[in-house]
Design an enzyme around this catalytic site. Structure first.
Site, short mmCIF file in Angstrom:
data_model
loop_
_atom_site.label_atom_id
_atom_site.label_comp_id
_atom_site.label_asym_id
_atom_site.label_seq_id
_atom_site.Cartn_x
_atom_site.Cartn_y
_atom_site.Cartn_z
N LYS A 57 10.18 10.58 5.30
CA LYS A 57 11.14 9.12 6.10
C LYS A 57 11.36 9.57 6.75
O LYS A 57 11.84 10.56 7.84
CB LYS A 57 12.38 9.43 4.67
CG LYS A 57 13.01 9.34 4.85
CD LYS A 57 14.11 8.23 4.35
CE LYS A 57 15.86 7.82 3.73
NZ LYS A 57 15.17 6.62 3.77
N SER A 105 0.87 -1.65 -0.17
CA SER A 105 -0.23 -0.25 0.36
C SER A 105 0.80 1.07 0.28
O SER A 105 0.41 2.62 0.05
CB SER A 105 -1.05 0.14 1.22
OG SER A 105 -0.25 0.81 2.24
N GLY A 106 2.13 1.32 0.35
CA GLY A 106 2.66 2.29 0.55
C GLY A 106 3.38 2.70 -1.34
O GLY A 106 3.38 2.09 -2.53
N ARG A 107 4.00 3.93 -0.75
CA ARG A 107 4.04 4.41 -2.37
C ARG A 107 4.95 3.57 -3.11
O ARG A 107 5.13 3.33 -4.55
CB ARG A 107 4.75 5.71 -1.98
CG ARG A 107 4.38 6.62 -1.73
CD ARG A 107 4.77 8.12 -1.92
NE ARG A 107 5.31 7.95 -0.60
CZ ARG A 107 6.75 9.87 -0.21
NH1 ARG A 107 6.07 9.97 -0.83
NH2 ARG A 107 7.07 9.43 0.43
N MET A 125 19.05 1.11 -4.71
CA MET A 125 19.10 -0.46 -5.89
C MET A 125 19.27 0.67 -7.13
O MET A 125 18.87 -0.80 -8.22
CB MET A 125 16.98 -1.07 -5.71
CG MET A 125 17.20 -1.73 -5.17
SD MET A 125 17.91 -3.51 -4.95
CE MET A 125 17.28 -3.84 -3.10
N HIS A 133 15.77 14.01 1.36
CA HIS A 133 14.41 13.33 1.59
C HIS A 133 13.41 14.09 1.67
O HIS A 133 13.36 15.36 2.09
CB HIS A 133 14.70 11.44 1.71
CG HIS A 133 15.43 11.09 1.10
ND1 HIS A 133 17.49 11.02 1.33
CD2 HIS A 133 15.47 9.82 0.60
CE1 HIS A 133 17.76 10.36 1.06
NE2 HIS A 133 16.74 9.93 0.14
#
Length: 269
Positions: free
Chosen positions: A162, A13-15, A128, A158
């Site tokens: 965060k 469900s997170g971005r 990543m 950020h």
């Protein structure tokens, strides 16, 4: 189609979870087989496609990772340290490649991941993206080439949501700089400065964190000496770069021997 590796997304469900789900679904090299959310999430029991504001895709969001992992060859996990440690044990039992983008892991957490990696492939990275991992290698090489007359500072920015600082990427860059100097980061690291700190010690690696707005991720590595500076910078403007990197990692991990790997291994740099 069924021969393609089946992938589970945790924290869907997170971005980042939604971006990962979209990336896997759009790929012709993998298939999305399950989506996991925390117990009590309003997404539980809903069709994932509809929950993300699109058309139904037949994947029902679950809070049962055991069942989800059992039908998967890979798990992509950008959640929380506590959840990631639990998922690592379950992914190892399922012999699924576990790609971890979670940050803020403690030494105790890392020890548990090491134990899980004896039985399955774990690919963990603070970031990543290809660009950041190239930046990490450059940081290590430059730190090795310069002596301690060159001060090293790592500055990261950020979005306001965060929850950890410094970022996992900043720590990854700090580790690279420390490796270049042949010392452990914990001996050199200096967190954000405030007040009367005194003069900077020779050889320190300093960290600064900025939080605001919707900044996806910005990282500077500054090498500063008398009369000159070298600044290495990476700017991320779209989370899809992390999702693409994670998908590349989970596909690379198929068939590899159990153990811990990182994106340098995946990218061959």
């Amino acid at each position: 189609m069924s021969d393609l590796p089946g992938i589970v997304i945790t924290g869907v469900s997170g971005r980042m979870g939604q971006m990962l789900a979209k990336t896997v679904q759009a790929s012709d090299r993998a298939r999305l087989v399950a989506a996991v959310e925390r117990e009590g999430s309003p997404w539980i029991g809903r069709d994932l496609g509809e929950a993300m504001g699109g058309q139904a895709n037949g994947i029902i969001v679950t809070d049962d990772p055991v069942e989800a992992f059992a039908k998967a060859q890979g798990v992509i996990d950008f959640t929380s340290p506590e959840a990631t440690v639990a998922f690592a044990g379950l992914a190892a039992q399922a012999r699924a490649v576990h790609v971890i983008g979670t940050t803020g892991l403690s030494e105790a957490d890392l020890a548990k991941l090491e134990a899980a990696a004896r039985h399955a492939v774990i690919i963990r990275a603070g970031n990543m993206s290809l660009g950041v991992n190239l930046l990490t290698r450059l940081t290590q090489k430059i730190a090795a080439a310069l002596d301690e007359d060159w001060d090293i500072e790592i500055v990261e920015a950020h979005h306001r949501h965060k929850v950890d600082a410094p970022s996992g990427t900043a720590l990854m860059l700090g580790e690279a700089a420390a490796q270049g100097r042949g010392k452990p980061l914990q001996e050199l690291r200096v967190p954000a400065r405030e007040g009367i700190t005194g003069a900077r010690r020779r050889g320190e690696i300093g960290f600064s964190a900025i939080r605001g707005g919707d900044i996806v991720g910005e990282h500077d590595v500054i090498f500063a000496a008398d009369g000159e500076r070298i600044v290495l910078r990476h700017l991320a403007t779209d989370r899809s770069i992390f999702a693409r990197g994670a998908l590349r990692a989970v596909l690379w991990g198929q068939g590899k021997k159990p153990g811990q790997y990182d994106m340098v291994d995946v990218l061959g740099i």
